[in-house]
Design an enzyme around this catalytic site. Structure first.
Site, mmCIF file in Angstrom:
data_model
loop_
_atom_site.group_PDB
_atom_site.id
_atom_site.type_symbol
_atom_site.label_atom_id
_atom_site.label_comp_id
_atom_site.label_asym_id
_atom_site.label_seq_id
_atom_site.Cartn_x
_atom_site.Cartn_y
_atom_site.Cartn_z
ATOM 1 N N ARG A 134 -14.862 11.844 8.070
ATOM 2 C CA ARG A 134 -13.676 12.301 8.034
ATOM 3 C C ARG A 134 -13.592 13.989 7.041
ATOM 4 N NH1 ARG A 134 -9.308 7.587 7.293
ATOM 5 N NH2 ARG A 134 -8.095 10.127 7.538
ATOM 6 N N SER A 147 -7.768 3.183 9.728
ATOM 7 C CA SER A 147 -8.152 2.744 8.033
ATOM 8 C C SER A 147 -7.844 2.184 7.416
ATOM 9 C CB SER A 147 -8.250 4.440 7.270
ATOM 10 O OG SER A 147 -9.114 4.438 6.135
ATOM 11 N N LYS A 186 -8.393 -2.274 6.495
ATOM 12 C CA LYS A 186 -8.690 -2.918 4.814
ATOM 13 C C LYS A 186 -7.331 -3.801 4.260
ATOM 14 C CE LYS A 186 -8.281 1.498 2.863
ATOM 15 N NZ LYS A 186 -9.311 3.099 3.344
ATOM 16 N N HIS A 195 0.783 -1.168 0.378
ATOM 17 C CA HIS A 195 0.437 0.214 0.142
ATOM 18 C C HIS A 195 0.737 1.042 -0.189
ATOM 19 C CE1 HIS A 195 -3.371 3.020 1.072
ATOM 20 N NE2 HIS A 195 -2.553 3.199 1.829
ATOM 21 N N ASP A 228 -14.736 1.894 7.254
ATOM 22 C CA ASP A 228 -14.174 2.258 6.850
ATOM 23 C C ASP A 228 -14.702 3.764 5.862
ATOM 24 O OD1 ASP A 228 -11.064 3.692 6.462
ATOM 25 O OD2 ASP A 228 -11.410 2.200 4.274
#
Length: 458
Positions: free
Chosen positions: A179, A194, A198, A93, A172
């Site tokens: 947010r 978050s 995931k 990620h 999420d």
């Protein structure tokens, strides 16, 4: 969401939970789970969510709280399971950058090393391009897959790059939407929960995280990026995920290309190992892929892992996996075969760029010191290659191709970049050509090539 409060007798009310966090006290795992479950059962209203997010933003969270928050979010929907592939399931990620196409060649390269890569990716955020947006420049590419399609793809091909389904981690998606409108996006506690929630639903054996800093990154300084990286690393360990965090520079674009179709072209150049492909891009992919092979004991050293990834580009096995992956995600076999063809004209007829080009010219002779990724990313976004609002339709033909990179020599009046954009580009974005030309900083003395990696947490 429903507005009635059904808090159990033995638990605090939702307002009392908010007050507890507001006052800087630690929430226990049951209280955090109560709040997350309340998002779906009607106990928690939008106003509660906004207040809790602001309390977390101001007071922060402990490692234990973030871990509980992550697990509660992970468990808010369905999860993927890969018990029969244990020891081989990996992902990476990135916090996002300009020209960041690393996932596109990395996933098939890892699959060619017998790894399983269920890569859930995202859309563009601000000026940073999204992996899914880039892949959708390929005609027919489908990002939304059913759970059954995901299992079939990972089982047969070994990799897939797809979007998060409605059934996976709904907490999420809901929290992020709040947010975004409550000025609580830049909270390390919320960012960590978050990202890791995931990844936790993917049932991974190993994870690489790339936290970027610089003018074109979410984190502007290496120090801020390191704080976030440390949180991600510590919470990953608490969750039992073998993780490595890279802190990397994002003042300058990754590789030579920025845009959607054009970044698929550049990814294919590496997958085909063509002469002139980006060494910058190759090195980052081999480093992160090699690290995943080390974390899963498929390589004895990261150096060996790097060469295993590099070999998949040289021998064509990563390209074959890419071909199979895109067919598995809806691309016709005819188009898939044309894309892996070495004839650039054939590839260009599918991944079409704007017919109109604008050259960026150097104003002096010397060595390239920097290329402003923020300015170039803004140009692509403002011309339609990125979104200004979530409903915007992308123009895949917009893009920028660098002809040179940091450390290269350049002469006065020599072209250093090409902008692919419609003839009315200056009407869409009046300062486009000025911003393009001013993105280059030239030094009179020699400049070292880019050093991307600032620090590694492993």
């Amino acid at each position: 969401m429903s507005t009635n409060n059904k808090a159990s007798d033995h638990l605090l009310s939702i307002p009392d939970l908010i007050a507890k966090k507001r006052d800087g006290l630690e929430l226990n795992s049951d209280e955090i789970q109560q709040f997350i479950v309340g998002l779906s059962n009607g106990d928690v209203q939008d106003c509660h969510v906004g207040a809790m997010l602001m309390a977390i933003y101001i007071q922060g969270m402990t490692e234990s709280e973030i871990c509980s928050m992550t697990m509660s979010m992970r468990d808010s929907g369905e999860r993927l399971t890969w018990s029969k592939f244990r020891g081989t399931v990996v992902d990476k990620h990135s916090t996002g950058g300009i020209g960041d196409k690393i996932s596109i060649p990395l996933a098939p390269a890892l699959a060619a090393c017998q790894m399983k890569v269920p890569m859930m990716s995202g859309r563009g955020l601000g000026i940073t391009g999204g992996t899914l947006d880039k892949l959708e420049a390929i005609p027919g590419y489908k990002t939304q897959l059913t759970d059954e399609e995901i299992v079939e793809l990972i089982s047969t091909v070994g990799c897939g790059i797809f979007s998060q389904s409605e059934k996976l981690n709904p907490a999420d998606r809901y929290l992020y939407s709040i947010r975004d409108v409550t000025a609580t996006v830049p909270s390390n506690a919320l960012i960590v929960s978050s990202i890791l929630s995931k990844k936790a639903i993917e049932d991974l054996d190993a994870l690489v995280l790339d936290i970027k800093y610089g003018s074109a990154a979410f984190m502007k300084t290496p120090e801020n990026a390191e704080v976030l990286a440390n949180w991600l690393f510590k919470v990953s360990k608490l969750l039992g995920m073998r993780t490595c965090c890279y802190i990397t520079e994002m003042n300058n674009p990754i590789g030579y290309c920025m845009g959607n179709a054009i970044e698929i072209q550049e990814s294919l150049d590496l997958l085909k190992y063509t002469a002139g492909h980006s060494k910058d891009l190759e090195d980052l992919i081999c480093e992160q892929g090699g690290r995943l092979l080390l974390l899963t004991n498929k390589a004895q050293t990261v150096e060996q892992g790097r060469e295993m990834i590099r070999e998949t580009f040289k021998n064509g096995s990563a390209l074959k996996k890419f071909h199979d992956m895109i067919i598995g995600q809806g691309v016709s076999p005819t188009i898939a075969k044309q894309l892996i063809d070495k004839d650039e004209a054939i590839v260009g007829s599918i991944l079409k760029l704007s017919d109109t080009t604008h050259q960026a010219i150097s104003l002096q002779t010397g060595f390239i010191q920097s290329i402003d990724a923020f300015k170039l990313g803004t140009i692509v976004q403002r011309l339609g290659g990125g979104r200004l609002k979530s409903t915007d339709k992308l123009d895949f033909s917009i893009g920028i191709r660098l002809l040179k990179h940091v450390g290269d020599s350049v002469k006065e009046n020599e072209p250093w970049a090409i902008l692919y954009a419609p003839s009315d580009a200056s009407k869409r974005y009046p300062s486009v050509l000025d911003d393009l030309n001013s993105s280059l900083l030239v030094s009179s003395t020699s400049v070292q090539s880019l050093q991307r990696i600032y620090k590694i947490l492993a």
